[in-house]
Design a protein around this motif. Structure first.
Motif, mmCIF file in Angstrom:
data_model
loop_
_atom_site.group_PDB
_atom_site.id
_atom_site.type_symbol
_atom_site.label_atom_id
_atom_site.label_comp_id
_atom_site.label_asym_id
_atom_site.label_seq_id
_atom_site.Cartn_x
_atom_site.Cartn_y
_atom_site.Cartn_z
ATOM 1 N N LEU A 151 0.831 -1.202 0.000
ATOM 2 C CA LEU A 151 0.000 0.000 0.000
ATOM 3 C C LEU A 151 0.867 1.254 0.000
ATOM 4 C CD1 LEU A 151 -2.846 1.164 0.112
ATOM 5 C CD2 LEU A 151 -2.727 1.052 2.603
ATOM 6 N N CYS A 152 1.931 1.257 0.808
ATOM 7 C CA CYS A 152 2.836 2.414 0.863
ATOM 8 C C CYS A 152 3.607 2.558 -0.448
ATOM 9 C CB CYS A 152 3.817 2.258 2.024
ATOM 10 S SG CYS A 152 3.060 2.343 3.648
ATOM 11 N N GLY A 153 4.164 1.447 -0.927
ATOM 12 C CA GLY A 153 4.942 1.509 -2.164
ATOM 13 C C GLY A 153 4.094 1.859 -3.367
ATOM 14 N N GLU A 154 2.961 1.180 -3.520
ATOM 15 C CA GLU A 154 2.069 1.446 -4.649
ATOM 16 C C GLU A 154 1.471 2.847 -4.556
ATOM 17 O OE1 GLU A 154 1.811 -0.295 -7.207
ATOM 18 O OE2 GLU A 154 1.696 -2.444 -6.839
ATOM 19 N N GLY A 155 1.165 3.281 -3.316
ATOM 20 C CA GLY A 155 0.613 4.622 -3.142
ATOM 21 C C GLY A 155 1.579 5.691 -3.604
ATOM 22 N N LEU A 156 2.837 5.569 -3.199
ATOM 23 C CA LEU A 156 3.854 6.534 -3.625
ATOM 24 C C LEU A 156 4.107 6.439 -5.121
ATOM 25 C CD1 LEU A 156 6.474 6.353 -0.736
ATOM 26 C CD2 LEU A 156 5.174 8.365 -1.457
ATOM 27 N N ASP A 157 4.131 5.225 -5.636
ATOM 28 C CA ASP A 157 4.329 5.026 -7.076
ATOM 29 C C ASP A 157 3.240 5.740 -7.873
ATOM 30 O OD1 ASP A 157 3.756 3.467 -9.686
ATOM 31 O OD2 ASP A 157 5.719 2.718 -9.112
ATOM 32 N N ALA A 158 1.984 5.516 -7.480
ATOM 33 C CA ALA A 158 0.857 6.139 -8.184
ATOM 34 C C ALA A 158 0.891 7.657 -8.040
ATOM 35 C CB ALA A 158 -0.461 5.586 -7.650
ATOM 36 N N LEU A 159 1.172 8.137 -6.831
ATOM 37 C CA LEU A 159 1.216 9.583 -6.577
ATOM 38 C C LEU A 159 2.273 10.260 -7.436
ATOM 39 C CD1 LEU A 159 0.398 12.087 -4.902
ATOM 40 C CD2 LEU A 159 2.117 11.385 -3.226
ATOM 41 N N ILE A 160 3.469 9.698 -7.460
ATOM 42 C CA ILE A 160 4.582 10.308 -8.206
ATOM 43 C C ILE A 160 4.347 10.220 -9.706
ATOM 44 C CG2 ILE A 160 7.043 10.119 -8.723
ATOM 45 C CD1 ILE A 160 7.391 9.129 -5.808
ATOM 46 N N PHE A 161 3.993 9.004 -10.186
ATOM 47 C CA PHE A 161 3.846 8.829 -11.628
ATOM 48 C C PHE A 161 2.727 9.699 -12.196
ATOM 49 C CE2 PHE A 161 1.828 6.853 -15.313
ATOM 50 C CZ PHE A 161 2.909 6.808 -16.181
ATOM 51 N N ILE A 162 1.562 9.617 -11.604
ATOM 52 C CA ILE A 162 0.410 10.338 -12.158
ATOM 53 C C ILE A 162 0.587 11.848 -12.006
ATOM 54 C CG2 ILE A 162 -2.076 10.720 -11.870
ATOM 55 C CD1 ILE A 162 -2.288 7.730 -11.185
ATOM 56 N N SER A 163 1.178 12.292 -10.894
ATOM 57 C CA SER A 163 1.388 13.723 -10.693
ATOM 58 C C SER A 163 2.339 14.294 -11.743
ATOM 59 C CB SER A 163 1.959 13.986 -9.295
ATOM 60 O OG SER A 163 1.032 13.626 -8.297
ATOM 61 N N ILE A 164 3.474 13.614 -11.953
ATOM 62 C CA ILE A 164 4.455 14.112 -12.923
ATOM 63 C C ILE A 164 3.926 13.979 -14.346
ATOM 64 C CG2 ILE A 164 6.764 13.755 -13.900
ATOM 65 C CD1 ILE A 164 7.697 12.863 -11.140
ATOM 66 N N ALA A 165 3.300 12.844 -14.645
ATOM 67 C CA ALA A 165 2.889 12.555 -16.025
ATOM 68 C C ALA A 165 1.679 13.364 -16.481
ATOM 69 C CB ALA A 165 2.595 11.058 -16.169
ATOM 70 N N PHE A 166 0.739 13.652 -15.554
ATOM 71 C CA PHE A 166 -0.541 14.206 -16.010
ATOM 72 C C PHE A 166 -0.944 15.538 -15.381
ATOM 73 C CE2 PHE A 166 -0.979 9.517 -16.379
ATOM 74 C CZ PHE A 166 -1.077 9.454 -17.764
ATOM 75 N N ILE A 167 -0.169 16.048 -14.413
ATOM 76 C CA ILE A 167 -0.570 17.310 -13.803
ATOM 77 C C ILE A 167 -0.596 18.417 -14.856
ATOM 78 C CG2 ILE A 167 1.742 18.119 -13.129
ATOM 79 C CD1 ILE A 167 0.403 18.966 -10.437
ATOM 80 N N GLY A 168 -1.654 19.194 -14.854
ATOM 81 C CA GLY A 168 -1.820 20.261 -15.844
ATOM 82 C C GLY A 168 -2.547 19.816 -17.090
ATOM 83 N N THR A 169 -2.783 18.492 -17.209
ATOM 84 C CA THR A 169 -3.465 17.986 -18.404
ATOM 85 C C THR A 169 -4.902 17.571 -18.119
ATOM 86 O OG1 THR A 169 -2.777 15.684 -18.076
ATOM 87 C CG2 THR A 169 -1.261 17.121 -19.269
ATOM 88 N N MET A 170 -5.263 17.516 -16.837
ATOM 89 C CA MET A 170 -6.615 17.125 -16.457
ATOM 90 C C MET A 170 -6.965 17.775 -15.132
ATOM 91 S SD MET A 170 -6.063 13.136 -15.218
ATOM 92 C CE MET A 170 -5.478 12.614 -16.811
ATOM 93 N N PRO A 171 -8.243 17.852 -14.783
ATOM 94 C CA PRO A 171 -8.648 18.461 -13.509
ATOM 95 C C PRO A 171 -8.021 17.741 -12.313
ATOM 96 C CG PRO A 171 -10.548 18.134 -14.933
ATOM 97 C CD PRO A 171 -9.410 17.412 -15.579
ATOM 98 N N PHE A 172 -7.804 18.492 -11.227
ATOM 99 C CA PHE A 172 -7.191 17.929 -10.021
ATOM 100 C C PHE A 172 -8.004 16.765 -9.468
ATOM 101 C CE2 PHE A 172 -6.899 17.786 -5.358
ATOM 102 C CZ PHE A 172 -5.547 17.509 -5.222
ATOM 103 N N GLU A 173 -9.345 16.885 -9.517
ATOM 104 C CA GLU A 173 -10.202 15.827 -8.994
ATOM 105 C C GLU A 173 -9.989 14.516 -9.758
ATOM 106 O OE1 GLU A 173 -11.195 18.801 -9.914
ATOM 107 O OE2 GLU A 173 -11.852 19.749 -8.039
ATOM 108 N N ALA A 174 -9.821 14.628 -11.076
ATOM 109 C CA ALA A 174 -9.585 13.437 -11.902
ATOM 110 C C ALA A 174 -8.232 12.814 -11.566
ATOM 111 C CB ALA A 174 -9.644 13.799 -13.377
ATOM 112 N N LEU A 175 -7.231 13.656 -11.327
ATOM 113 C CA LEU A 175 -5.910 13.163 -10.934
ATOM 114 C C LEU A 175 -5.982 12.396 -9.620
ATOM 115 C CD1 LEU A 175 -3.377 16.079 -11.646
ATOM 116 C CD2 LEU A 175 -3.366 13.807 -12.660
ATOM 117 N N LEU A 176 -6.699 12.976 -8.665
ATOM 118 C CA LEU A 176 -6.814 12.371 -7.345
ATOM 119 C C LEU A 176 -7.510 11.019 -7.427
ATOM 120 C CD1 LEU A 176 -6.213 12.811 -4.360
ATOM 121 C CD2 LEU A 176 -8.447 13.905 -4.131
ATOM 122 N N ILE A 177 -8.587 10.951 -8.188
ATOM 123 C CA ILE A 177 -9.310 9.683 -8.361
ATOM 124 C C ILE A 177 -8.407 8.640 -9.004
ATOM 125 C CG2 ILE A 177 -11.174 8.556 -9.646
ATOM 126 C CD1 ILE A 177 -12.807 11.128 -9.268
#
Length: 209
Positions: A151-177
């Motif tokens: 949970l910790c490893g996958e959580g950080l993996d998802a947070l880092i990857f999706i934040s770097i890859a998609f921030i600014g390209t979709m709404p914040f709510e969609a990123l969080l989901i």
């Protein structure tokens, strides 16, 4: 096949399997699929296997050896990416009609590459480190250690990857989901397959050195 193997042999097999799954998952990551209102990369089909193998290796061989495998996977994936890019830019013969499709599948933007590499290193190291540290105090609670570390490893993996890859390209709510869904999906994957994880750990522990 796989008869009379030792723990050393098993270590080599797991290392090859880990690195292969990593490279395959990075190719699958460029296609997404949708469940209801949640979009996930197809890498979730196989990427959680990395964390399961990570748990098995850490439980049996310890954090220091697993750390070496994680960095080996990083460099092998880097070699694969460089090879893909060279192949894309080499001129294709006129009769080859799949050049654009080849580039679309195997080409990588710099942003996606950075996101993938950083999230993989951080998530994998954190997963292995937590698994290893918890073993010292809670050795009997394998299930809890596997799930919490994942949970910790996958959580950080998802947070880092999706934040770097998609921030600014979709709404914040969609990123969080997307972040929460990906982390939970991968953790649920490990929960479902935990009996196999435990079986493999017990089998390898019983192997001769």
């Amino acid at each position: 096949m796989f008869k009379n193997i030792t723990k050393t042999d098993a270590f080599s097999i797991f290392t090859a399997f880990f690195c292969s799954c990593l490279i395959i998952s990075n190719v699958l990551a460029f296609k997404t699929f949708e469940i209801s209102f949640i979009t996930l990369p197809c890498a979730v089909i196989i990427f959680p296997v990395l964390y399961i193998v990570n748990d098995v290796l850490t439980e049996i061989y310890g954090f220091e050896k697993v750390k070496n495998i994680i960095f080996l996977g990083f460099f092998l994936n880097l070699i694969a990416v460089i090879a893909y890019e060279i192949a894309i830019y080499l001129p294709a013969p006129s009769y080859f009609v799949g050049a654009d499709a080849f580039a679309l599948v195997l080409g990588n933007s710099l942003r996606i590459l950075i996101a993938s590499f950083i999230s993989y290193i951080v998530g994998s190291l954190v997963n292995s480190y937590i698994m290893d540290r918890l073993k010292a105090k809670f050795e009997k609670y394998l299930f809890g250690r596997c799930i919490l570390s994942t949970l910790c490893g996958e959580g950080l993996d998802a947070l880092i990857f999706i934040s770097i890859a998609f921030i600014g390209t979709m709404p914040f709510e969609a990123l969080l989901i997307m972040i929460v869904a990906q982390a939970l999906f991968k953790t649920a994957y490990e929960i479902v397959i935990y009996p196999l994880t435990r079986f493999i750990i017990n089998k390898v522990k019983g192997l001769p050195q």
